[in-house]
Design a protein around this motif. Sequence first.
Motif, PDB file in Angstrom:
ATOM      1  N   ALA A  45       9.577 -29.584  -1.484  1.00  0.00           N
ATOM      2  CA  ALA A  45       9.976 -28.241  -1.901  1.00  0.00           C
ATOM      3  C   ALA A  45      11.188 -28.284  -2.826  1.00  0.00           C
ATOM      4  N   LEU A  46      12.166 -29.148  -2.530  1.00  0.00           N
ATOM      5  CA  LEU A  46      13.350 -29.256  -3.387  1.00  0.00           C
ATOM      6  C   LEU A  46      12.978 -29.688  -4.800  1.00  0.00           C
ATOM      7  N   ILE A  47      12.063 -30.629  -4.911  1.00  0.00           N
ATOM      8  CA  ILE A  47      11.628 -31.104  -6.229  1.00  0.00           C
ATOM      9  C   ILE A  47      10.948 -29.976  -6.989  1.00  0.00           C
ATOM     10  N   LYS A  48      10.068 -29.253  -6.329  1.00  0.00           N
ATOM     11  CA  LYS A  48       9.382 -28.135  -6.970  1.00  0.00           C
ATOM     12  C   LYS A  48      10.362 -27.020  -7.343  1.00  0.00           C
ATOM     13  N   PHE A  49      11.349 -26.803  -6.491  1.00  0.00           N
ATOM     14  CA  PHE A  49      12.372 -25.795  -6.787  1.00  0.00           C
ATOM     15  C   PHE A  49      13.125 -26.149  -8.057  1.00  0.00           C
ATOM     16  N   GLU A  50      13.525 -27.399  -8.167  1.00  0.00           N
ATOM     17  CA  GLU A  50      14.268 -27.853  -9.348  1.00  0.00           C
ATOM     18  C   GLU A  50      13.419 -27.761 -10.611  1.00  0.00           C
ATOM     19  N   GLU A  51      12.109 -27.849 -10.472  1.00  0.00           N
ATOM     20  CA  GLU A  51      11.203 -27.727 -11.621  1.00  0.00           C
ATOM     21  C   GLU A  51      10.946 -26.273 -12.005  1.00  0.00           C
ATOM     22  N   GLY A  52      11.493 -25.334 -11.232  1.00  0.00           N
ATOM     23  CA  GLY A  52      11.319 -23.923 -11.553  1.00  0.00           C
ATOM     24  C   GLY A  52      10.018 -23.318 -11.082  1.00  0.00           C
ATOM     25  N   VAL A  53       9.426 -23.897 -10.045  1.00  0.00           N
ATOM     26  CA  VAL A  53       8.125 -23.432  -9.565  1.00  0.00           C
ATOM     27  C   VAL A  53       8.188 -22.114  -8.786  1.00  0.00           C
ATOM     28  N   PRO A  54       9.256 -21.822  -8.026  1.00  0.00           N
ATOM     29  CA  PRO A  54       9.228 -20.642  -7.145  1.00  0.00           C
ATOM     30  C   PRO A  54       8.898 -19.342  -7.864  1.00  0.00           C
ATOM     31  N   ARG A  55       8.060 -18.558  -7.242  1.00  0.00           N
ATOM     32  CA  ARG A  55       7.774 -17.199  -7.687  1.00  0.00           C
ATOM     33  C   ARG A  55       7.807 -16.315  -6.450  1.00  0.00           C
ATOM     34  N   TYR A  56       9.009 -15.933  -5.923  1.00  0.00           N
ATOM     35  CA  TYR A  56      10.275 -16.124  -6.595  1.00  0.00           C
ATOM     36  C   TYR A  56      11.320 -16.728  -5.655  1.00  0.00           C
ATOM     37  N   ARG A  57      10.908 -17.032  -4.450  1.00  0.00           N
ATOM     38  CA  ARG A  57      11.807 -17.652  -3.490  1.00  0.00           C
ATOM     39  C   ARG A  57      11.005 -18.574  -2.582  1.00  0.00           C
ATOM     40  N   PHE A  58      11.493 -19.789  -2.375  1.00  0.00           N
ATOM     41  CA  PHE A  58      10.903 -20.700  -1.409  1.00  0.00           C
ATOM     42  C   PHE A  58      11.504 -20.413  -0.030  1.00  0.00           C
ATOM     43  N   VAL A  59      10.655 -20.421   0.990  1.00  0.00           N
ATOM     44  CA  VAL A  59      11.119 -20.277   2.361  1.00  0.00           C
ATOM     45  C   VAL A  59      10.527 -21.403   3.194  1.00  0.00           C
ATOM     46  N   LEU A  60      11.413 -22.123   3.893  1.00  0.00           N
ATOM     47  CA  LEU A  60      10.982 -23.177   4.796  1.00  0.00           C
ATOM     48  C   LEU A  60      10.629 -22.573   6.152  1.00  0.00           C
ATOM     49  N   VAL A  61       9.493 -23.001   6.690  1.00  0.00           N
ATOM     50  CA  VAL A  61       9.045 -22.547   8.006  1.00  0.00           C
ATOM     51  C   VAL A  61       9.164 -23.721   8.970  1.00  0.00           C
ATOM     52  N   ASN A  62       9.997 -23.554   9.978  1.00  0.00           N
ATOM     53  CA  ASN A  62      10.151 -24.602  10.989  1.00  0.00           C
ATOM     54  C   ASN A  62       8.970 -24.512  11.947  1.00  0.00           C
ATOM     55  N   GLU A  63       8.011 -25.396  11.761  1.00  0.00           N
ATOM     56  CA  GLU A  63       6.766 -25.315  12.531  1.00  0.00           C
ATOM     57  C   GLU A  63       6.954 -25.613  14.019  1.00  0.00           C
ATOM     58  N   LYS A  64       8.122 -26.119  14.390  1.00  0.00           N
ATOM     59  CA  LYS A  64       8.417 -26.286  15.813  1.00  0.00           C
ATOM     60  C   LYS A  64       8.636 -24.934  16.484  1.00  0.00           C
ATOM     61  N   HIS A  65       9.041 -23.942  15.659  1.00  0.00           N
ATOM     62  CA  HIS A  65       9.456 -22.650  16.210  1.00  0.00           C
ATOM     63  C   HIS A  65       8.681 -21.463  15.646  1.00  0.00           C
ATOM     64  N   ALA A  66       7.809 -21.680  14.658  1.00  0.00           N
ATOM     65  CA  ALA A  66       7.061 -20.579  14.049  1.00  0.00           C
ATOM     66  C   ALA A  66       5.770 -21.114  13.465  1.00  0.00           C
ATOM     67  N   GLU A  67       4.776 -20.219  13.376  1.00  0.00           N
ATOM     68  CA  GLU A  67       3.514 -20.595  12.765  1.00  0.00           C
ATOM     69  C   GLU A  67       3.629 -20.569  11.249  1.00  0.00           C
ATOM     70  N   MET A  68       2.956 -21.492  10.610  1.00  0.00           N
ATOM     71  CA  MET A  68       2.932 -21.572   9.155  1.00  0.00           C
ATOM     72  C   MET A  68       1.687 -20.829   8.635  1.00  0.00           C
ATOM     73  N   PRO A  69       1.868 -19.665   7.992  1.00  0.00           N
ATOM     74  CA  PRO A  69       0.703 -18.950   7.451  1.00  0.00           C
ATOM     75  C   PRO A  69       0.013 -19.772   6.382  1.00  0.00           C
ATOM     76  N   ASP A  70      -1.244 -19.463   6.135  1.00  0.00           N
ATOM     77  CA  ASP A  70      -2.028 -20.214   5.172  1.00  0.00           C
ATOM     78  C   ASP A  70      -1.742 -19.808   3.732  1.00  0.00           C
ATOM     79  N   ALA A  71      -1.343 -18.550   3.519  1.00  0.00           N
ATOM     80  CA  ALA A  71      -1.236 -18.046   2.149  1.00  0.00           C
ATOM     81  C   ALA A  71       0.153 -17.483   1.871  1.00  0.00           C
ATOM     82  N   ARG A  72       0.470 -17.401   0.582  1.00  0.00           N
ATOM     83  CA  ARG A  72       1.680 -16.744   0.136  1.00  0.00           C
ATOM     84  C   ARG A  72       1.604 -15.257   0.456  1.00  0.00           C
ATOM     85  N   LEU A  73       2.741 -14.681   0.848  1.00  0.00           N
ATOM     86  CA  LEU A  73       2.774 -13.245   1.158  1.00  0.00           C
ATOM     87  C   LEU A  73       2.793 -12.426  -0.121  1.00  0.00           C
TER      88      LEU A  73
END
Length: 368
Positions: free
Chosen positions: A340-368
């Motif tokens: 994610a950091l590499i993609k962030f530095e490349e300017g990929v986010p549209r428009y914010r990256f959010v990390l999901v801690n899968e130990k404590h939350a479910e990871m949805p399949d799609a972008r919101l």
Amino acid sequence: MSAPTEYKFSGWMGLDNESYKGQLVEGEYEVKPFEENDVDIKVSHCGICGSDLHTLRSGWGQTAYPCVVGHEIVGTAVKVGSSVKGIKVGDRVGVGAQSSSCLQADCEECAAGDESYCPRIVGTYGSKHKSGHKSFGGYADYARVPSHFVVQLSDISLSSEVLAPMMCGGVTVYSPLVRNGCGPGKRVGIVGLGGLGHFGVLFARALGADKVVAISRKASKRADALAMGADLYISTDEDPDWATTHAKSLDLIVSTVSGPNMPFAGYLQLLRTHGVFIQVGAPEDKLPAISAFSLIGRGLKVGGSLIGSPKEIRDMVELADKKGVKSWVNLWPMTKVNEALIKFEEGVPRYRFVLVNEKHAEMPDARL
């Protein structure tokens, strides 16, 4: 009220100034001793902010490694000190870019509710608490934060992945918009349509500005800006006459970008007499020089703004909940933070990256 401490503080650490290149390593670390005004948070979500990369590469000054960055934290309170009011174990809470200030009655800033401008500010990561222990951020399983800077979110209907990037990115533009009168009767420009800028458009619209103008170099984000609520999109690279065409059309500009080559003088042309220009973007280089006459001639004001207070964060999320404001996010498992950091530095986010801690939350399949 406290719960048994059956967890360890572990997260993704930067060990040197090359770590922003996707070289974080997972490990345990020692946090400050628990005090009765503290809250321990089980981190479920953490946004990635440009500040994280600046800190990891020591771009704003030498970072004290190891460093765990991340100051757009949402999670669950799992331990709450006996002197904490308004938060209990099990509540959903959030933390922004600040975890402490002096909070002394004789501190002009803290007494006025301007904690983010306290001269003894402690950042959520990369700073030192009074105890001398370093502060550690949210690319982690747990975070320990003084309760004054922990925001109650249990009564907010918005999802945690939407709320997380508002803790820093959202309030960084919300604060100067509110403090400079954004609302009915105001025409507002937002420079830059990135992580901060997209919040600028969303909140200027939610606050009821008469006109919202998104200003960016390229035309590629025009459709997104209009979908966010902008009335007009100005592409400075593709319209050579943009500054004269739209001269004296705005009351307030919030700039989320910076750099020695940004068309600062052109931005000032867009302001009406007694207009206000507020800088929030803080990269590692300088702003360009401007002529004093560009300010004097129309009585313009140029200023800056730094994050926001806990009250402003709470006010912002209440407005977002009421108006249905949602961050535009891309979700990443925290275990893939380096990618994610590499993609962030490349300017990929549209428009914010959010990390999901899968130990404590479910990871949805799609972008919101």
